[in-house]
Every structure is written in C-alpha cells, then in structure tokens.
Design a protein around this motif. Structure first.
Motif, short mmCIF file in Angstrom:
data_model
loop_
_atom_site.label_atom_id
_atom_site.label_comp_id
_atom_site.label_asym_id
_atom_site.label_seq_id
_atom_site.Cartn_x
_atom_site.Cartn_y
_atom_site.Cartn_z
N LEU A 222 -26.68 -6.02 -20.92
CA LEU A 222 -26.31 -7.38 -20.54
C LEU A 222 -25.19 -7.37 -19.51
CD1 LEU A 222 -26.25 -10.47 -20.80
CD2 LEU A 222 -24.76 -10.18 -22.80
N LEU B 62 -28.31 -3.29 -25.84
CA LEU B 62 -28.40 -4.63 -25.25
C LEU B 62 -27.04 -5.12 -24.76
CD1 LEU B 62 -30.92 -6.31 -27.72
CD2 LEU B 62 -31.30 -5.82 -25.30
N MET C 97 -33.31 -12.46 -20.83
CA MET C 97 -31.92 -12.14 -21.17
C MET C 97 -31.22 -13.36 -21.77
SD MET C 97 -28.59 -12.79 -19.93
CE MET C 97 -28.77 -13.14 -18.20
N HIS D 180 -27.05 0.50 -16.65
CA HIS D 180 -28.17 -0.35 -17.06
C HIS D 180 -29.41 0.47 -17.38
CE1 HIS D 180 -29.80 -4.43 -17.32
NE2 HIS D 180 -30.91 -3.96 -16.79
N HIS E 225 -37.22 -11.72 -16.13
CA HIS E 225 -36.27 -10.77 -16.71
C HIS E 225 -34.97 -11.49 -17.06
CE1 HIS E 225 -35.22 -6.54 -17.39
NE2 HIS E 225 -34.03 -6.80 -16.90
N MET F 155 -38.99 -7.79 -21.53
CA MET F 155 -37.83 -7.30 -20.80
C MET F 155 -38.13 -5.94 -20.17
SD MET F 155 -34.54 -7.78 -20.06
CE MET F 155 -33.72 -8.85 -21.26
#
Length: 291
Positions: free
Chosen positions: A46, A42, A246, A135, A242, A210
């Motif tokens: 991010l 994560l 986050m 990602h 999405h 997500m």
C-alpha cells in the motif's frame, strides 16, 4: 482436574485438556502465519504503491492517456490560486479541496506538490525506483502465499469446511446483518455468514484481481501474457482497477478493525496470535447434542 474441550480445525476429534470449557483452538498455525504474511505484505504494498502513484497521480479508463484525451476519472494535484497553492482531488470531474492532505502537503513553510503526503508513502521522500523494488518484493510474497494457501486449503478441507457459505448460512444472512448492526456478536469457532462472504470476497476476488491487474501493468508481462492487457481494456484501465481494489482493501481493513474492537479485541488478537479463542458458554441443548 477440570477439563476443556479443545476443538482444533481439521482435527476431527475433540481432545481433553485443562481449565476452561469456553476456550477453544480456533485458528491453525497455517491460518495465523498466512494472515500475518498477508497483513505485512499489503501494508508495504500500500505505502509503496502510493509512492508509485505519485509519479503519475491520475487514473484513466481506456488504452490512452494524456492531455489530449478526456478519459480521466480520478486525479490528485495542486494549483495556484489567489490565496496561494491549493491541493485538490478530482473524481469524475468533481473537484474537492484537499490541501494539507492530498495534492499539497508538508510542514508549515515546506509544503510541496505531491499526491499523497510523505507520511503515507514508502520511502517518505520521492524515490520511484525504491518504491517499485519494495512493491514488487512484497507482491511476490503475497502471490506465493495466496497460491500455497489455496492449494493447502483445498487439500485439508479448510476451504470447504470453514469458508464456503452453505444454504443455512445464506438463510441466516438477514439475521446476521441485524445482529452486526446492533453490535451483537456470537463467539463460536465457525465463521458467521458475513465473515465468510467478506473473507471470501477478499481471498477470491480482490486479491486475485489485484495480482492480475498488477501483471497487466507490467511491460515485461506483455510478451508472456499479451492477451491479459487487452482483456482488461488496456494498461490504463488495469491501473484504475488496481487502484480501486486497493481502496476496497483499505475499506475492508477499516471495517475489520472496527469489528475486532466491537467483538472484543483481546479475544480476537489472542485467536490470531496463539490460536486460542474464548467462545460463548455452551447452551444446555448443545451440551446434550455433543455428549
């Protein structure tokens, strides 16, 4: 020799060991491993995701996007003013000056127009291709770990035993809220009601959402799951969901860190690193019941 009751999740029996009766085995190796894999994944998702967002720093609701449409719900940008370039963040038509952080940032004399600043993105310089590789790599690690964890938790009973809220948990919810507000924490092997609800919300709502919205944004998935994009209201709506998820995950992380600091960071970190957790001393009634 003094003894310790070692309560290991899923073991079903208590084993005798040494030293302190308040030291219990709270987190299994599998729980600790998946926790850190999710945390690392994560983190990179991010920061690389913010870099990807910088390529088009606007969010929309619906299937269309562009200057001719009036469906923008969020935007970060920069504009020229009488005092020079200024950064702004716009939410549902309300604009806020965020110069120096969002929209217009950088060292003095080297400021540039970018949604999120260089220190908050991977890579720090603009490179959409690298950001996408990072990602997607960690997205697959996150997804694989989540699926394997779910199957294992169903098989070994961890899901039913430790995470599923029971009727008694729901009855204790008002009291748990009050005690958390007063920063009064009970150190036991079992999760309290708020923890079960928070962890359940992350594991069964936010993370799956997500993943699903990420798949819906992928053009290559349109041929595999053509209905997914339509179900979510279009690629632009999926992108907005999405991004919102986050933000919620970042909010969970902040609250999670605050609770760790308030409940005792050394004890909490030891639990998630080694598995061992120092619980409250057993009350006399509890000792009699366990005898």
């Amino acid at each position: 020799m003094e003894t310790i009751t070692m309560s290991q999740p899923g073991a079903g029996v208590d084993a005798a060991s040494t030293k302190d009766a308040t030291l219990i085995y709270r987190q299994s190796r599998w729980t600790r491993l998946t926790h850190w894999l999710w945390a690392i994944s994560l983190f990179f998702m991010l920061l690389s995701g913010l870099q990807i967002f910088n390529a088009r720093p606007q969010l929309y609701i619906g299937k269309q996007s562009g200057f001719e449409y009036n469906n923008t719900v969020f935007a970060i940008g920069a504009e020229n003013t009488a005092t020079g370039p200024r950064g702004y963040t716009e939410i549902f038509g309300h604009r806020f000056d965020t110069t120096g952080v969002l929209g217009w940032s950088g060292p003095a004399g080297q400021q540039t127009s970018r949604a999120f600043p260089s220190w908050a993105t991977i890579p720090s310089y603009y490179d959409l291709g690298t950001a996408r590789v990072v990602h997607f790599f960690f997205a697959w690690i996150l997804t694989t770990t989540l699926v394997v964890w779910l199957v294992a938790s169903l098989v070994n009973g961890h899901l039913r035993r430790d995470l599923a809220p029971r009727l008694d948990d729901l009855k204790r919810l008002p009291q748990d809220i009050i005690e958390h507000a007063k920063l009064r924490f009970h150190h036991t092997r079992e999760y309290n009601t708020l923890q079960k609800m928070a962890y359940g919300g992350v594991l069964f709502v936010l993370l799956p959402l997500m993943i699903i919205t990420g798949l819906a944004m992928s053009p290559s998935m349109n041929s595999v799951l053509p209905w997914l994009n339509e179900l979510l209201g279009g690629r632009q709506t999926a992108r907005t969901i999405h991004f919102t998820v986050m933000v919620l995950l970042v909010g969970f992380f902040i609250v999670h860190m605050m609770m760790i600091l308030a409940a005792g960071p050394i004890n909490e970190l030891r639990s998630i690193i080694t598995g061992w957790y120092r619980s409250d001393p057993p009350r006399h009634g509890d000792t009699e019941r366990s005898a």
